[in-house]
Design an enzyme around this catalytic site. Structure first.
Site, mmCIF file in Angstrom:
data_model
loop_
_atom_site.group_PDB
_atom_site.id
_atom_site.type_symbol
_atom_site.label_atom_id
_atom_site.label_comp_id
_atom_site.label_asym_id
_atom_site.label_seq_id
_atom_site.Cartn_x
_atom_site.Cartn_y
_atom_site.Cartn_z
ATOM 1 N N TYR A 59 11.005 -21.749 1.712
ATOM 2 C CA TYR A 59 10.404 -20.914 0.654
ATOM 3 C C TYR A 59 9.054 -21.471 0.213
ATOM 4 O O TYR A 59 8.139 -20.726 -0.148
ATOM 5 C CB TYR A 59 11.387 -20.764 -0.520
ATOM 6 C CG TYR A 59 12.492 -19.800 -0.164
ATOM 7 C CD1 TYR A 59 13.702 -20.247 0.362
ATOM 8 C CD2 TYR A 59 12.295 -18.418 -0.261
ATOM 9 C CE1 TYR A 59 14.694 -19.364 0.754
ATOM 10 C CE2 TYR A 59 13.280 -17.525 0.130
ATOM 11 C CZ TYR A 59 14.477 -17.997 0.643
ATOM 12 O OH TYR A 59 15.453 -17.117 1.052
ATOM 13 N N GLN A 92 12.136 -4.623 -2.613
ATOM 14 C CA GLN A 92 13.011 -5.638 -2.018
ATOM 15 C C GLN A 92 12.195 -6.913 -1.758
ATOM 16 O O GLN A 92 12.764 -7.939 -1.387
ATOM 17 C CB GLN A 92 13.615 -5.135 -0.705
ATOM 18 C CG GLN A 92 14.462 -3.880 -0.864
ATOM 19 C CD GLN A 92 14.825 -3.285 0.472
ATOM 20 O OE1 GLN A 92 15.806 -3.678 1.118
ATOM 21 N NE2 GLN A 92 14.005 -2.338 0.916
ATOM 22 N N ASN A 93 10.890 -6.793 -1.923
ATOM 23 C CA ASN A 93 10.009 -7.913 -1.591
ATOM 24 C C ASN A 93 10.025 -8.963 -2.702
ATOM 25 O O ASN A 93 10.132 -8.624 -3.885
ATOM 26 C CB ASN A 93 8.576 -7.417 -1.372
ATOM 27 C CG ASN A 93 8.496 -6.418 -0.229
ATOM 28 O OD1 ASN A 93 9.397 -6.354 0.608
ATOM 29 N ND2 ASN A 93 7.460 -5.610 -0.212
ATOM 30 N N VAL A 94 9.879 -10.193 -2.289
ATOM 31 C CA VAL A 94 9.815 -11.291 -3.270
ATOM 32 C C VAL A 94 8.356 -11.695 -3.523
ATOM 33 O O VAL A 94 8.093 -12.541 -4.367
ATOM 34 C CB VAL A 94 10.649 -12.508 -2.794
ATOM 35 C CG1 VAL A 94 12.145 -12.161 -2.790
ATOM 36 C CG2 VAL A 94 10.220 -13.007 -1.414
ATOM 37 N N ASP A 95 7.436 -11.033 -2.794
ATOM 38 C CA ASP A 95 6.014 -11.338 -3.058
ATOM 39 C C ASP A 95 5.579 -10.623 -4.345
ATOM 40 O O ASP A 95 6.265 -9.732 -4.833
ATOM 41 C CB ASP A 95 5.135 -10.930 -1.847
ATOM 42 C CG ASP A 95 5.078 -9.425 -1.604
ATOM 43 O OD1 ASP A 95 5.389 -8.983 -0.471
ATOM 44 O OD2 ASP A 95 4.721 -8.693 -2.543
ATOM 45 N N HIS A 110 15.355 -8.469 -5.001
ATOM 46 C CA HIS A 110 15.763 -9.689 -4.291
ATOM 47 C C HIS A 110 15.078 -10.934 -4.843
ATOM 48 O O HIS A 110 15.012 -11.964 -4.162
ATOM 49 C CB HIS A 110 15.479 -9.530 -2.787
ATOM 50 C CG HIS A 110 16.319 -8.452 -2.175
ATOM 51 N ND1 HIS A 110 16.006 -7.844 -0.979
ATOM 52 C CD2 HIS A 110 17.444 -7.844 -2.610
ATOM 53 C CE1 HIS A 110 16.922 -6.919 -0.704
ATOM 54 N NE2 HIS A 110 17.796 -6.891 -1.681
ATOM 55 N N GLY A 176 7.901 1.218 3.860
ATOM 56 C CA GLY A 176 7.960 -0.056 4.593
ATOM 57 C C GLY A 176 9.286 -0.780 4.510
ATOM 58 O O GLY A 176 9.325 -2.004 4.389
ATOM 59 N N THR A 177 10.399 -0.004 4.592
ATOM 60 C CA THR A 177 11.693 -0.688 4.646
ATOM 61 C C THR A 177 12.546 -0.067 5.740
ATOM 62 O O THR A 177 12.594 1.143 5.900
ATOM 63 C CB THR A 177 12.454 -0.641 3.297
ATOM 64 O OG1 THR A 177 13.759 -1.215 3.471
ATOM 65 C CG2 THR A 177 12.573 0.755 2.730
ATOM 66 N N SER A 178 13.275 -0.949 6.461
ATOM 67 C CA SER A 178 14.131 -0.457 7.550
ATOM 68 C C SER A 178 15.424 0.138 6.999
ATOM 69 O O SER A 178 16.239 0.671 7.750
ATOM 70 C CB SER A 178 14.460 -1.609 8.496
ATOM 71 O OG SER A 178 15.181 -2.621 7.769
HETATM 72 N N1 APR Z 1 3.434 -0.056 7.079
HETATM 73 C C1 APR Z 1 4.623 0.451 6.674
HETATM 74 N N2 APR Z 1 5.813 0.074 7.194
HETATM 75 C C2 APR Z 1 5.768 -0.848 8.187
HETATM 76 C C3 APR Z 1 4.567 -1.410 8.673
HETATM 77 C C4 APR Z 1 3.369 -0.976 8.067
HETATM 78 N N3 APR Z 1 2.180 -1.463 8.464
HETATM 79 N N4 APR Z 1 4.880 -2.299 9.664
HETATM 80 C C5 APR Z 1 6.223 -2.286 9.774
HETATM 81 N N5 APR Z 1 6.753 -1.411 8.909
HETATM 82 C C6 APR Z 1 8.161 -1.082 8.670
HETATM 83 C C7 APR Z 1 9.064 -1.278 9.850
HETATM 84 O O1 APR Z 1 9.039 -0.117 10.691
HETATM 85 C C8 APR Z 1 10.426 -1.447 9.162
HETATM 86 O O2 APR Z 1 11.027 -0.182 8.923
HETATM 87 O O3 APR Z 1 8.640 -1.974 7.677
HETATM 88 C C9 APR Z 1 10.059 -2.089 7.816
HETATM 89 C C10 APR Z 1 10.423 -3.546 7.725
HETATM 90 O O4 APR Z 1 11.822 -3.644 7.803
HETATM 91 P P1 APR Z 1 12.508 -5.068 7.581
HETATM 92 O O5 APR Z 1 11.779 -6.088 8.367
HETATM 93 O O6 APR Z 1 13.968 -4.870 7.784
HETATM 94 O O7 APR Z 1 12.238 -5.400 6.040
HETATM 95 P P2 APR Z 1 12.997 -4.836 4.778
HETATM 96 O O8 APR Z 1 13.492 -3.442 5.001
HETATM 97 O O9 APR Z 1 12.116 -5.060 3.613
HETATM 98 O O10 APR Z 1 14.261 -5.828 4.664
HETATM 99 C C11 APR Z 1 15.095 -5.670 3.543
HETATM 100 O O11 APR Z 1 16.335 -7.635 4.164
HETATM 101 O O12 APR Z 1 16.340 -9.764 4.954
HETATM 102 C C12 APR Z 1 16.433 -9.021 3.812
HETATM 103 O O13 APR Z 1 15.879 -9.780 1.671
HETATM 104 C C13 APR Z 1 15.316 -9.349 2.874
HETATM 105 O O14 APR Z 1 14.254 -7.833 1.331
HETATM 106 C C14 APR Z 1 14.602 -8.007 2.696
HETATM 107 C C15 APR Z 1 15.644 -6.994 3.110
#
Ligand code: APR
Length: 238
Positions: A59, A92-95, A110, A176-178
């Site tokens: 971290y 969900q971001n910690v930034d 988170h 920007g979240t999966s």
């Molecule tokens: N702009 C928008 N979205 C983007 C970009 C971009 N430039 N580049 C990538 N992405 C998308 C990807 O397609 C994906 O859907 O951002 C998403 C990132 O997904 P993850 O890496 O799974 O991140 P996240 O969804 O935030 O994860 C959730 O999982 O590990 C835990 O605590 C952690 O908060 C995190 C949580």
């Protein structure tokens, strides 16, 4: 979008993708954080109990990098929405890039990378001065300081508050979240069925079970900027 009145509540649900163009890695893409690091070594209570220094170093490194990057257009244009609408960012971001980009109402599901927390009393939370939290530092009760983030297997204290916020949304922007981590991903289903859900993400997303969904297959700096400019334009045209 045209029928969004000034003062409507827009809820943003964001993930690592919104900060990617600032230079912070996502988690599940190629070269993502969970490719470079074993989650069970750096982001679980068991990891902390087994070797807290490894976790602290993980971290500290992320915090050091955070101090060297800046909010991008996605953060800034989401903040710009506050000129007309009531905006709550549930991230969900910690930034802290949403805050540094100008958002004034951010809920961190988170936790927050730039804060530490007592291991003796979780109500004792401290701003981290700089990037490093050392194993020698102590809270006022003499406890070691840990990162103020939610590890896998830990409760998400803000989830109920976040669900209530999403239920009050007139528009839900998902950036920007999966949508692969619960309970955060389940928030999408808290929005009323008549509330539009707009996803901004260049990748594939599973939107089954969701109605009223529109997926803008763009990176955040382009997709968010274009959408916000259009939304503000509509308001000007009246
Ligand atoms: N702009 C928008 N979205 C983007 C970009 C971009 N430039 N580049 C990538 N992405 C998308 C990807 O397609 C994906 O859907 O951002 C998403 C990132 O997904 P993850 O890496 O799974 O991140 P996240 O969804 O935030 O994860 C959730 O999982 O590990 C835990 O605590 C952690 O908060 C995190 C949580």
């Amino acid at each position: 979008m045209r029928n969004l009145r000034p003062g409507c509540r827009i809820v943003v649900l964001s993930g690592a993708g919104v900060s990617k163009e600032s230079g912070l890695a996502t988690f599940r893409e190629n070269n993502g954080l969970w490719e470079e690091h074993d989650v069970y070594e750096v982001a679980t209570p068991e990891a902390w109990n087994r070797d807290p220094e490894v976790v602290q170093r993980f971290y500290n490194a992320r915090r050091k990098q955070l101090l060297e990057v800046f909010p991008n257009d996605a953060h800034k244009y989401l903040a710009k929405l506050e000129e007309v609408f009531e905006v709550v960012v549930v991230t969900q971001n910690v930034d802290d890039l949403h805050e540094r980009g100008g958002s004034s109402n951010v809920v961190h599901l988170h936790g927050e990378l730039r804060k530490s927390r007592s291991t003796l009393d979780e109500s004792l939370v401290y701003d981290v001065d700089g990037w490093e939290v050392t194993m020698e530092e102590r809270c006022e009760k003499g406890g070691v300081l840990r990162p103020h983030v939610v590890w896998f297997g830990e409760m998400v204290p803000m989830i109920e508050a976040a669900a209530s916020i999403v239920r009050s949304a007139d528009l839900l922007l998902v950036v920007g979240t999966s949508l692969s981590v619960y309970p955060a991903a389940g928030l999408l289903h808290e929005a009323s069925s008549d509330v539009p859900v707009i996803l901004i993400d260049p990748g594939e997303l599973n939107t089954s079970g969701l109605r009223n969904v529109h997926h803008i297959r763009e990176k955040a700096t382009v997709g968010v900027k274009n959408l916000v400019l259009k939304m503000l334009e509509y308001q000007k045209d009246g």
